[in-house]
Each structure stands twice: as structure tokens, then as C-alpha cells.
Design a protein around this motif. Structure first.
Motif, PDB file in Angstrom:
ATOM      1  N   TYR A 182      16.001  22.255  21.907  1.00 64.46           N
ATOM      2  CA  TYR A 182      15.682  21.118  21.043  1.00 64.46           C
ATOM      3  C   TYR A 182      15.271  21.619  19.663  1.00 64.46           C
ATOM      4  CZ  TYR A 182      12.922  17.417  18.891  1.00 64.46           C
ATOM      5  OH  TYR A 182      12.410  16.502  18.009  1.00 64.46           O
ATOM      6  N   SER A 183      15.702  20.920  18.638  1.00 63.19           N
ATOM      7  CA  SER A 183      15.295  21.241  17.277  1.00 63.19           C
ATOM      8  C   SER A 183      15.269  19.968  16.455  1.00 63.19           C
ATOM      9  CB  SER A 183      16.245  22.263  16.645  1.00 63.19           C
ATOM     10  OG  SER A 183      15.711  22.754  15.422  1.00 63.19           O
ATOM     11  N   SER A 184      14.597  20.038  15.323  1.00 66.04           N
ATOM     12  CA  SER A 184      14.470  18.879  14.444  1.00 66.04           C
ATOM     13  C   SER A 184      14.512  19.346  13.005  1.00 66.04           C
ATOM     14  CB  SER A 184      13.156  18.140  14.718  1.00 66.04           C
ATOM     15  OG  SER A 184      12.987  17.065  13.817  1.00 66.04           O
ATOM     16  N   LYS A 185      15.279  18.645  12.168  1.00 68.17           N
ATOM     17  CA  LYS A 185      15.347  18.952  10.740  1.00 68.17           C
ATOM     18  C   LYS A 185      15.362  17.646   9.980  1.00 68.17           C
ATOM     19  CE  LYS A 185      17.734  21.833   7.361  1.00 68.17           C
ATOM     20  NZ  LYS A 185      18.839  22.808   7.142  1.00 68.17           N
ATOM     21  N   ARG A 186      14.278  17.434   9.232  1.00 70.63           N
ATOM     22  CA  ARG A 186      14.080  16.175   8.537  1.00 70.63           C
ATOM     23  C   ARG A 186      14.177  15.014   9.529  1.00 70.63           C
ATOM     24  NH1 ARG A 186      16.455  19.379   4.453  1.00 70.63           N
ATOM     25  NH2 ARG A 186      18.585  18.856   5.049  1.00 70.63           N
ATOM     26  N   SER A 187      15.163  14.146   9.421  1.00 67.26           N
ATOM     27  CA  SER A 187      15.231  12.966  10.296  1.00 67.26           C
ATOM     28  C   SER A 187      16.210  13.156  11.456  1.00 67.26           C
ATOM     29  CB  SER A 187      15.657  11.736   9.487  1.00 67.26           C
ATOM     30  OG  SER A 187      16.938  11.940   8.904  1.00 67.26           O
ATOM     31  N   VAL A 188      16.728  14.383  11.623  1.00 68.86           N
ATOM     32  CA  VAL A 188      17.732  14.627  12.661  1.00 68.86           C
ATOM     33  C   VAL A 188      17.109  15.427  13.803  1.00 68.86           C
ATOM     34  CG1 VAL A 188      19.974  15.658  13.174  1.00 68.86           C
ATOM     35  CG2 VAL A 188      19.568  14.594  10.945  1.00 68.86           C
ATOM     36  N   ASP A 189      17.230  14.919  15.029  1.00 70.66           N
ATOM     37  CA  ASP A 189      16.799  15.629  16.237  1.00 70.66           C
ATOM     38  C   ASP A 189      18.031  15.898  17.090  1.00 70.66           C
ATOM     39  OD1 ASP A 189      14.174  15.270  15.366  1.00 70.66           O
ATOM     40  OD2 ASP A 189      13.970  13.381  16.457  1.00 70.66           O
ATOM     41  N   TRP A 190      18.089  17.081  17.686  1.00 72.43           N
ATOM     42  CA  TRP A 190      19.237  17.392  18.536  1.00 72.43           C
ATOM     43  C   TRP A 190      18.894  18.497  19.529  1.00 72.43           C
ATOM     44  CZ3 TRP A 190      18.428  19.806  13.966  1.00 72.43           C
ATOM     45  CH2 TRP A 190      18.692  21.171  13.881  1.00 72.43           C
ATOM     46  N   VAL A 191      19.722  18.619  20.555  1.00 72.23           N
ATOM     47  CA  VAL A 191      19.650  19.717  21.516  1.00 72.23           C
ATOM     48  C   VAL A 191      20.976  20.455  21.425  1.00 72.23           C
ATOM     49  CG1 VAL A 191      19.507  20.367  23.943  1.00 72.23           C
ATOM     50  CG2 VAL A 191      18.052  18.538  23.062  1.00 72.23           C
ATOM     51  N   GLY A 192      20.921  21.716  21.056  1.00 71.70           N
ATOM     52  CA  GLY A 192      22.168  22.466  20.890  1.00 71.70           C
ATOM     53  C   GLY A 192      21.975  23.730  20.095  1.00 71.70           C
ATOM     54  N   TYR A 193      22.796  23.898  19.046  1.00 65.25           N
ATOM     55  CA  TYR A 193      22.824  25.131  18.279  1.00 65.25           C
ATOM     56  C   TYR A 193      22.854  24.806  16.788  1.00 65.25           C
ATOM     57  CZ  TYR A 193      24.238  26.839  22.855  1.00 65.25           C
ATOM     58  OH  TYR A 193      24.290  27.115  24.194  1.00 65.25           O
ATOM     59  N   LYS A 194      22.886  25.857  15.968  1.00 61.73           N
ATOM     60  CA  LYS A 194      23.071  25.723  14.525  1.00 61.73           C
ATOM     61  C   LYS A 194      24.287  26.537  14.113  1.00 61.73           C
ATOM     62  CE  LYS A 194      18.357  25.153  12.655  1.00 61.73           C
ATOM     63  NZ  LYS A 194      17.323  25.818  11.806  1.00 61.73           N
ATOM     64  N   VAL A 195      24.969  26.069  13.089  1.00 68.91           N
ATOM     65  CA  VAL A 195      26.062  26.843  12.516  1.00 68.91           C
ATOM     66  C   VAL A 195      25.828  26.971  11.015  1.00 68.91           C
ATOM     67  CG1 VAL A 195      27.542  24.809  12.218  1.00 68.91           C
ATOM     68  CG2 VAL A 195      28.557  27.097  12.279  1.00 68.91           C
ATOM     69  N   HIS A 196      26.024  28.184  10.485  1.00 64.71           N
ATOM     70  CA  HIS A 196      25.849  28.475   9.070  1.00 64.71           C
ATOM     71  C   HIS A 196      27.193  28.942   8.517  1.00 64.71           C
ATOM     72  CE1 HIS A 196      21.424  28.564   9.796  1.00 64.71           C
ATOM     73  NE2 HIS A 196      21.814  29.051  10.958  1.00 64.71           N
ATOM     74  N   LEU A 197      27.665  28.268   7.482  1.00 71.80           N
ATOM     75  CA  LEU A 197      28.981  28.562   6.920  1.00 71.80           C
ATOM     76  C   LEU A 197      28.856  29.145   5.517  1.00 71.80           C
ATOM     77  CD1 LEU A 197      30.922  25.314   7.939  1.00 71.80           C
ATOM     78  CD2 LEU A 197      30.679  27.447   9.231  1.00 71.80           C
ATOM     79  N   THR A 198      29.735  30.082   5.217  1.00 75.47           N
ATOM     80  CA  THR A 198      29.828  30.668   3.873  1.00 75.47           C
ATOM     81  C   THR A 198      31.229  30.418   3.351  1.00 75.47           C
ATOM     82  OG1 THR A 198      28.320  32.440   4.580  1.00 75.47           O
ATOM     83  CG2 THR A 198      29.508  32.758   2.504  1.00 75.47           C
ATOM     84  N   GLU A 199      31.343  29.959   2.109  1.00 74.11           N
ATOM     85  CA  GLU A 199      32.660  29.695   1.542  1.00 74.11           C
ATOM     86  C   GLU A 199      32.721  30.156   0.093  1.00 74.11           C
ATOM     87  OE1 GLU A 199      33.648  25.570   1.356  1.00 74.11           O
ATOM     88  OE2 GLU A 199      32.053  25.078  -0.052  1.00 74.11           O
ATOM     89  N   THR A 200      33.925  30.402  -0.383  1.00 76.75           N
ATOM     90  CA  THR A 200      34.127  30.740  -1.780  1.00 76.75           C
ATOM     91  C   THR A 200      34.071  29.467  -2.610  1.00 76.75           C
ATOM     92  OG1 THR A 200      36.532  30.522  -1.574  1.00 76.75           O
ATOM     93  CG2 THR A 200      35.598  32.697  -1.160  1.00 76.75           C
ATOM     94  N   CYS A 201      33.740  29.593  -3.887  1.00 85.63           N
ATOM     95  CA  CYS A 201      33.672  28.410  -4.754  1.00 85.63           C
ATOM     96  C   CYS A 201      34.275  28.689  -6.121  1.00 85.63           C
ATOM     97  CB  CYS A 201      32.235  27.900  -4.879  1.00 85.63           C
ATOM     98  SG  CYS A 201      31.062  29.110  -5.516  1.00 85.63           S
ATOM     99  N   ASP A 202      35.206  29.664  -6.207  1.00 82.03           N
ATOM    100  CA  ASP A 202      35.892  29.925  -7.476  1.00 82.03           C
ATOM    101  C   ASP A 202      36.773  28.739  -7.835  1.00 82.03           C
ATOM    102  OD1 ASP A 202      34.859  32.563  -7.783  1.00 82.03           O
ATOM    103  OD2 ASP A 202      36.223  33.213  -6.197  1.00 82.03           O
ATOM    104  N   ARG A 203      36.881  28.460  -9.113  1.00 87.22           N
ATOM    105  CA  ARG A 203      37.600  27.271  -9.566  1.00 87.22           C
ATOM    106  C   ARG A 203      39.117  27.430  -9.474  1.00 87.22           C
ATOM    107  NH1 ARG A 203      34.058  23.840 -12.064  1.00 87.22           N
ATOM    108  NH2 ARG A 203      32.060  24.735 -12.732  1.00 87.22           N
ATOM    109  N   ASP A 204      39.615  28.663  -9.540  1.00 92.23           N
ATOM    110  CA  ASP A 204      41.059  28.863  -9.629  1.00 92.23           C
ATOM    111  C   ASP A 204      41.701  29.266  -8.310  1.00 92.23           C
ATOM    112  OD1 ASP A 204      39.764  31.249  -9.528  1.00 92.23           O
ATOM    113  OD2 ASP A 204      41.002  32.261 -11.032  1.00 92.23           O
ATOM    114  N   CYS A 205      41.026  29.023  -7.189  1.00 90.13           N
ATOM    115  CA  CYS A 205      41.607  29.352  -5.890  1.00 90.13           C
ATOM    116  C   CYS A 205      41.039  28.409  -4.835  1.00 90.13           C
ATOM    117  CB  CYS A 205      41.324  30.808  -5.512  1.00 90.13           C
ATOM    118  SG  CYS A 205      39.583  31.182  -5.248  1.00 90.13           S
ATOM    119  N   PRO A 206      41.694  28.295  -3.684  1.00 83.95           N
ATOM    120  CA  PRO A 206      41.172  27.406  -2.638  1.00 83.95           C
ATOM    121  C   PRO A 206      39.815  27.879  -2.140  1.00 83.95           C
ATOM    122  CG  PRO A 206      42.975  28.749  -1.805  1.00 83.95           C
ATOM    123  CD  PRO A 206      42.952  28.957  -3.278  1.00 83.95           C
TER     124      PRO A 206
END
Length: 315
Positions: free
Chosen positions: A52-76
Motif C-alpha cells: 500500500y502507498s499514498s501520494k497526495r490524493s491517490v491511494d493504491w496497492v502495487g508498485y511504482k514506475v519511474h520513466l526517463t525520456e529525451t526532450c530535445d526539440r529536433d528529435c522524437p
């Protein structure tokens, strides 16, 4: 039979929820204060790693996922990193493993824009020293009562002379004690004390401390102290705010993952299989993004409600 995993799980659930039977055989529910923390408690008999975990107004039972992405303007905007953790792991605890993973794939960025929960003085210093990354994110403000009121003397208004191990207060008084210590979390800190003679008769004492004794300060090591102080100053500038706006793109990524691929629903049992699911989802999203980029489909803009559209724009 107690060696059967399902029976052992049932035994642990009973221990966490009930007191041991009394002499007359009665069983009672445990009071909340006697129940184990979320890091140890079993919240689902079907998946003992889901907590069980809680973040602000969201409560859930499960896991967390953390994503990293590029943000350059001239490529996807490709997703380059996926980190799946237990739901009870704090955000700042994954920064090192994320950087290690990106380093192994030769995908380390020069600047890494992250949410406030990922930023600590340790990570600002270590990211630069170990990986050559500038970790960009807003640090939390100093929670002291002096910081909350501009007319008070906060710790940032004291001048620190690290070479001579002396701190000077806003009224020009110098500290008399400089004592390196280890705090209750095992971290290195410096305790600084001022003279009672200087503080007792100071005309602005009430703006500085509520203590009956002299003012005391707790400082982090020099590199961390300077990094934190500098970031709190820089994050208020318009240049930083404009650069940091790019981080909002990852919120769109999470929304895309939820809407297109049910990112919030684990189809499997256990952390390892859930992580595999996240990798497959990210792979699919990257293919979608590559197709959109090759087809010259522009990135979607941030949507605003009708009410927010009435807000006047400030140049």
C-alpha cells in the motif's frame, strides 16, 4: 503443510491482522499502532510484493514506475529508462540506480530534469561528480519558521567561513563552537553554536531564535550546503523556470502510458514481471512516437480547461 508458500502467506496475514488467541480462544483485531508498516505488511494474498502507498490524493496497492525520456526539440521524445520499484520506495532513492542504468546504455544526459521528490543535496553533488550530470529540479524550501517570514533571520542569511570554521550572524556576531558530528540518520553534519552573551542582549533576538539559549545551526558538509543554497537561489530565476518547463513533458508521457497501455494496471504477479510489462509498454510507446515523428505529426500541446483559458496571459 506450513512449508507450502500459500499457507505461510496466510500465517503472516493472520499475524499482521490479529493478536494471538487468548486462553479462552478469543481472537482480536490488532490496533492500528500494533500493525506492521506498509513496507512489511502483506496487502494482497495474490502478490506479497505489492504494498500500500499514498501520494497526495491517490491511494493504491502495487508498485511504482519511474520513466526517463529525451526532450530535445529536433528529435522524437524517446523513453530511455524504466525503473520499477516497490510502492514504498521514495522517489529520491531511485536516482542513483537510474543514473547507473543510463550509464550502462551510454544514454546519460548532460542535464536531467526531475521532480522535487528526486532532488536532494546529495544527488546534486554526486550526479555531477560521478556522472557529469547537472541534476535540475526544485529543492524543498527550508521548513524553519524563520524562512517562512521574510522579516526573520533564516540560516541562509548567516555567512559561513568554511576555511576558518566560523559562522557570522546577520548582526556581525561570530560563532564560538564548530563541532562535526554524525546525526541520527548516520549523516555527517556540523553543529554551530553562538555565544549566549552575544545572543542574550541582541536587539533582534526574537527575529532569530525562540530558544532561551543562544542560536544554534546545523550545517551539511560544504559541498552539499553550497549546492543546496545555490539551487534555492537559482530556482527563483526566470531562466531556470523557463528551462524547467520542459519537465512537464513527462507528465504527458505518463498520461499516454495510462491511456494507451493501461500503465497503472499490472497484468502479472511480482516486481520482476511487472517491470517486464513496463519495458514492453515503453517499447510500444517508443514505436508509436517514432511513427508519429516520421509522419511529421506534431507533439500535442498542453490542454487547458475553458475556465483556465480565461486567465490573462502575462508577457
Amino acid at each position: 503443510m506450513r512449508q507450502i508458500p500459500a499457507v505461510e502467506t496466510l500465517r503472516r496475514i493472520w499475524m499482521q491482522q490479529f493478536y494471538a488467541p487468548t486462553e479462552d480462544g478469543n481472537v482480536q483485531w490488532r490496533s492500528p499502532k500494533d500493525m506492521p508498516p506498509s513496507t512489511l505488511a502483506i496487502h494482497s494474498p495474490y502478490d506479497v510484493e505489492a504494498h500500500y502507498s499514498s501520494k497526495r490524493s491517490v491511494d493504491w496497492v502495487g508498485y511504482k514506475v519511474h520513466l526517463t525520456e529525451t526532450c530535445d526539440r529536433d528529435c522524437p521524445h524517446f523513453i530511455t529508462g524504466v525503473c520499477t520499484t516497490l510502492s514504498t520506495i521514495s522517489d529520491d532513492a531511485v536516482v542513483e540506480s537510474v543514473h547507473q542504468s543510463l550509464s550502462k546504455k551510454s544514454l546519460l544526459p548532460e542535464e536531467h530534469l526531475v521532480d522535487t521528490g528526486y532532488v536532494t543535496a546529495d544527488h546534486i553533488v554526486n550526479s555531477q561528480a560521478n556522472y557529469g550530470i547537472e541534476l535540475l529540479g526544485k529543492v524543498r524550501i527550508n521548513p524553519s519558521w524563520q524562512t517562512q517570514n521574510n522579516s526573520k533571520f533564516s540560516a541562509e542569511q548567516f555567512e559561513v567561513d568554511w576555511d576558518n570554521q566560523v559562522v557570522t550572524c546577520p548582526k556581525g556576531h561570530q560563532s564560538i563552537i564548530w563541532r562535526p558530528k554524525i546525526d541520527n540518520r548516520g549523516l555527517r553534519v556540523v553543529h554551530v553554536h553562538f555565544s549566549q552573551a552575544d545572543c542574550r542582549h541582541c536587539p533582534v533576538r526574537k527575529r532569530c531564535t525562540h530558544s532561551k539559549a543562544a542560536r544554534r545551526l546545523t550545517l551539511q558538509p560544504q559541498a552539499k550546503y553550497n549546492a543546496l543554497r545555490q539551487r534555492r537561489q537559482v530556482q527563483e530565476t526566470s531562466e531556470f523556470k523557463q528551462l524547467y518547463q520542459q519537465r512537464a513533458g513527462v507528465e504527458g508521457t505518463l498520461s499516454q502510458g495510462v491511456r494507451r497501455s493501461a500503465l497503472r494496471q499490472s497484468r502479472y504477479v511480482g516486481l520482476a514481471k511487472t517491470h517486464l510489462q513496463h519495458i514492453l509498454i515503453v517499447t510500444a510507446l517508443n514505436l508509436v512516437r517514432l511513427s508519429a515523428w516520421l509522419s511529421a505529426i506534431p507533439l500535442a500541446q498542453t490542454r487547458y480547461s475553458r475556465f483556465m483559458e480565461l486567465k490573462p496571459q502575462i508577457a
